[in-house]
Design a protein around this motif. Structure first.
Motif, PDB file in Angstrom:
ATOM      1  N   LEU A  72       3.619  49.541  11.000  1.00 22.34           N
ATOM      2  CA  LEU A  72       4.002  48.438  11.883  1.00 22.34           C
ATOM      3  C   LEU A  72       4.307  48.960  13.283  1.00 22.34           C
ATOM      4  O   LEU A  72       3.871  48.383  14.292  1.00 22.34           O
ATOM      5  CB  LEU A  72       5.228  47.714  11.313  1.00 22.34           C
ATOM      6  N   LEU A  73       5.040  50.067  13.361  1.00 23.11           N
ATOM      7  CA  LEU A  73       5.367  50.667  14.651  1.00 23.11           C
ATOM      8  C   LEU A  73       4.107  51.106  15.390  1.00 23.11           C
ATOM      9  O   LEU A  73       3.945  50.829  16.591  1.00 23.11           O
ATOM     10  CB  LEU A  73       6.293  51.867  14.443  1.00 23.11           C
ATOM     11  N   THR A  74       3.199  51.784  14.687  1.00 24.39           N
ATOM     12  CA  THR A  74       1.992  52.276  15.357  1.00 24.39           C
ATOM     13  C   THR A  74       1.069  51.126  15.760  1.00 24.39           C
ATOM     14  O   THR A  74       0.369  51.227  16.773  1.00 24.39           O
ATOM     15  CB  THR A  74       1.230  53.276  14.463  1.00 24.39           C
ATOM     16  N   MET A  75       1.070  50.017  15.016  1.00 15.65           N
ATOM     17  CA  MET A  75       0.275  48.865  15.418  1.00 15.65           C
ATOM     18  C   MET A  75       0.837  48.219  16.682  1.00 15.65           C
ATOM     19  O   MET A  75       0.083  47.744  17.540  1.00 15.65           O
ATOM     20  CB  MET A  75       0.210  47.838  14.287  1.00 15.65           C
ATOM     21  N   ILE A  76       2.160  48.204  16.814  1.00 17.51           N
ATOM     22  CA  ILE A  76       2.775  47.697  18.056  1.00 17.51           C
ATOM     23  C   ILE A  76       2.337  48.551  19.240  1.00 17.51           C
ATOM     24  O   ILE A  76       1.987  48.046  20.316  1.00 17.51           O
ATOM     25  CB  ILE A  76       4.312  47.695  17.924  1.00 17.51           C
ATOM     26  N   ILE A  77       2.358  49.866  19.043  1.00 13.32           N
ATOM     27  CA  ILE A  77       1.922  50.787  20.106  1.00 13.32           C
ATOM     28  C   ILE A  77       0.446  50.571  20.426  1.00 13.32           C
ATOM     29  O   ILE A  77       0.039  50.585  21.598  1.00 13.32           O
ATOM     30  CB  ILE A  77       2.177  52.243  19.681  1.00 13.32           C
ATOM     31  N   LEU A  78      -0.377  50.332  19.407  1.00 11.72           N
ATOM     32  CA  LEU A  78      -1.804  50.109  19.619  1.00 11.72           C
ATOM     33  C   LEU A  78      -2.045  48.856  20.452  1.00 11.72           C
ATOM     34  O   LEU A  78      -2.852  48.877  21.401  1.00 11.72           O
ATOM     35  CB  LEU A  78      -2.520  49.975  18.271  1.00 11.72           C
ATOM     36  N   VAL A  79      -1.361  47.778  20.130  1.00 13.37           N
ATOM     37  CA  VAL A  79      -1.520  46.534  20.907  1.00 13.37           C
ATOM     38  C   VAL A  79      -1.075  46.755  22.349  1.00 13.37           C
ATOM     39  O   VAL A  79      -1.754  46.353  23.300  1.00 13.37           O
ATOM     40  CB  VAL A  79      -0.721  45.388  20.261  1.00 13.37           C
ATOM     41  N   GLY A  80       0.079  47.405  22.530  1.00 17.35           N
ATOM     42  CA  GLY A  80       0.569  47.677  23.875  1.00 17.35           C
ATOM     43  C   GLY A  80      -0.400  48.514  24.689  1.00 17.35           C
ATOM     44  O   GLY A  80      -0.693  48.206  25.851  1.00 17.35           O
TER      45      GLY A  80
ATOM     46  N   ILE B 267      -4.106  42.353  17.680  1.00 19.09           N
ATOM     47  CA  ILE B 267      -2.993  41.394  17.612  1.00 19.09           C
ATOM     48  C   ILE B 267      -2.965  40.721  16.245  1.00 19.09           C
ATOM     49  O   ILE B 267      -1.906  40.564  15.620  1.00 19.09           O
ATOM     50  CB  ILE B 267      -3.112  40.341  18.732  1.00 19.09           C
ATOM     51  N   VAL B 268      -4.142  40.318  15.774  1.00 16.88           N
ATOM     52  CA  VAL B 268      -4.234  39.687  14.454  1.00 16.88           C
ATOM     53  C   VAL B 268      -3.707  40.637  13.378  1.00 16.88           C
ATOM     54  O   VAL B 268      -2.946  40.245  12.486  1.00 16.88           O
ATOM     55  CB  VAL B 268      -5.687  39.272  14.150  1.00 16.88           C
ATOM     56  N   ALA B 269      -4.120  41.901  13.473  1.00 12.73           N
ATOM     57  CA  ALA B 269      -3.685  42.889  12.485  1.00 12.73           C
ATOM     58  C   ALA B 269      -2.167  43.088  12.536  1.00 12.73           C
ATOM     59  O   ALA B 269      -1.504  43.188  11.498  1.00 12.73           O
ATOM     60  CB  ALA B 269      -4.392  44.218  12.721  1.00 12.73           C
ATOM     61  N   LEU B 270      -1.614  43.153  13.757  1.00 15.21           N
ATOM     62  CA  LEU B 270      -0.172  43.344  13.911  1.00 15.21           C
ATOM     63  C   LEU B 270       0.608  42.173  13.309  1.00 15.21           C
ATOM     64  O   LEU B 270       1.568  42.376  12.551  1.00 15.21           O
ATOM     65  CB  LEU B 270       0.176  43.494  15.394  1.00 15.21           C
ATOM     66  N   VAL B 271       0.201  40.960  13.644  1.00 17.66           N
ATOM     67  CA  VAL B 271       0.900  39.782  13.135  1.00 17.66           C
ATOM     68  C   VAL B 271       0.826  39.734  11.607  1.00 17.66           C
ATOM     69  O   VAL B 271       1.821  39.481  10.927  1.00 17.66           O
ATOM     70  CB  VAL B 271       0.299  38.494  13.742  1.00 17.66           C
ATOM     71  N   PHE B 272      -0.354  40.001  11.083  1.00 14.44           N
ATOM     72  CA  PHE B 272      -0.524  39.948   9.627  1.00 14.44           C
ATOM     73  C   PHE B 272       0.285  41.031   8.938  1.00 14.44           C
ATOM     74  O   PHE B 272       0.893  40.789   7.893  1.00 14.44           O
ATOM     75  CB  PHE B 272      -2.007  40.089   9.267  1.00 14.44           C
TER      76      PHE B 272
END
Length: 403
Positions: A80-88, A174-179
């Motif tokens: 979850l943390l790394t997906m937030i970083i990826l979106v940012g 974004i879709v991946a992060l939300v899911f």
């Protein structure tokens, strides 16, 4: 996974596939619009190559760190943390200025590292009876989405501009992060990952000789893939093909490996499956590059050679992922082995194209590739002669988890 509800199974599976879809997309979308992105950011031409090299360097530097973070904080929370970083990072790249583009690219590399290292461990942890099929599906999703990004990014940038194209394609993250955030109730407590004996868990992963063989399998396949992907177009042009024909042959090489994303993870768990996959991986690369060397300007022969090399490429990458899962008794060791192997592997993937570029002879490049393919085969054979990086631990785990 028997204690997990059907809803949790569906959510986690979908989340894994969505994260997998983002593990190459942010990188493969860039080459078709590299010049326009560079000009918009006022980035010097000499630094344009950093947009594809920086993520690979992040993989190399951070893979062991991400593995340890996953063990301590849990794979779900760390992803979850790394997906937030990826979106940012993905959306920072669309801001004006070279600093934003380069920093965003580095953050994208950090974000992708999470999925690269931890998805194999997560699958082993949450789906121990479905490792092969689920690995096959997420690996195939990753490859297909990456290929589509390369195919559509150039066309989209012509019509809506490079920044809008990056913003549009990045919505997948974004879709991946939300899911994945919706999956939070099913991550489990981090200690559940550490279900092995404490003494075994603390045993250095590098103390196992088999770990080094697996690391070399991942490293050599990474070196071959990124080097050939970078220089095959130039090799074919040097042989006498037009730029269009060379591009077509390179596309054949890329797409040829897709079927093996589905086949290898299942095949590797069958009797003698590992040995067969090793033969396809090393043999495909070896026969493919030698075929390119001796095919001259015969387009059909080069298509066949590109297909064979591409098959070797697809098989080799998936072989390495399966080795992380199959040769480690616990999800902890899978994460540690994955982090160790990918650290070296992506370092070779980053420097390989540069080293190959220093070789001016087309023949020398292809012969060197053949030698590396042979070394890949030798390391692969070594892995087939061992059942686990820590054999005693593997047996204890099997006894402890016997139904």
């Amino acid at each position: 996974m028997s204690t997990t509800s059907r809803r949790a199974t569906v959510l986690l599976t979908t989340g894994i596939l969505l994260i997998g879809a983002n593990l190459r997309l942010p990188i493969t979308m860039m080459p078709p619009m590299l010049d326009s992105v560079r000009r918009a950011a006022e980035l010097p031409t000499s630094l344009a190559g950093l947009l594809t090299t920086i993520p690979l360097l992040m993989f190399a530097l951070l893979s062991p760190i991400v593995a340890q973070l996953g063990i301590r904080r849990g794979t779900g929370q760390t992803l979850l943390l790394t997906m937030i970083i990826l979106v940012g990072g993905s959306y920072l790249r669309i801001i004006n200025g070279a600093w934003a583009l380069l920093l965003g690219t580095a953050l994208v590399g950090v974000g992708i590292t999470g999925g690269n290292v931890l998805l194999p461990a997560l699958i082993k942890e949450k789906f121990p009876t479905k490792i092969g099929p689920l690995t096959a599906v997420y690996s195939t999703t990753m490859s297909i989405v990456a290929s589509l990004a390369t195919a559509f990014a150039g066309v989209m940038s012509v019509h809506i501009g490079s920044r809008s194209t990056m913003a549009t394609l990045s919505t997948v993250s974004i879709v991946a992060l939300v899911f994945w955030a919706l999956c939070a109730p099913f991550y489990g407590h981090p200690r559940k990952l550490n279900n092995g004996n404490n003494t075994d868990r603390l045993r250095p992963i590098m103390s196992a000789p088999l770990s080094w063989a697996i690391m070399l399998v991942f490293g050599l396949q990474s070196l071959l893939y990124y080097s050939l992907l970078t220089w095959l177009p130039s090799i074919w042009v040097a042989a006498g093909f037009s730029q269009v024909a060379a591009s077509t042959l390179t596309t054949v090489f890329q797409f040829a490996g897709l079927p093996f994303s589905l086949l290898v993870p299942t095949l590797a768990y069958r009797h003698h499956g590992e040995a067969i996959v090793v033969a396809i991986s090393a043999g495909g690369y070896l026969l493919g590059v030698l075929g390119i060397l001796f095919s001259g300007t015969n387009f059909t022969a080069n298509v066949v050679a590109a297909l064979i090399a591409g098959c070797g490429s697809g098989a080799a990458f998936n072989l390495a992922i399966i080795l992380f899962q199959k040769k480690a008794a616990t999800a902890v060791d899978t994460a540690r082995l994955s982090g160790m192997s990918q650290s070296l592997g992506y370092l070779l993937g980053a420097v390989g194209p540069i080293l190959f570029g220093l070789i001016t002879s087309r023949v020398a490049v292809l012969l060197l590739s053949a030698v590396i393919a042979a070394a890949l085969g030798i390391c692969g054979i070594i892995t087939t002669t061992h059942t686990s990086i820590f054999p005693a631990k593997s047996q204890a785990d099997k006894v402890g988890n016997r139904p």
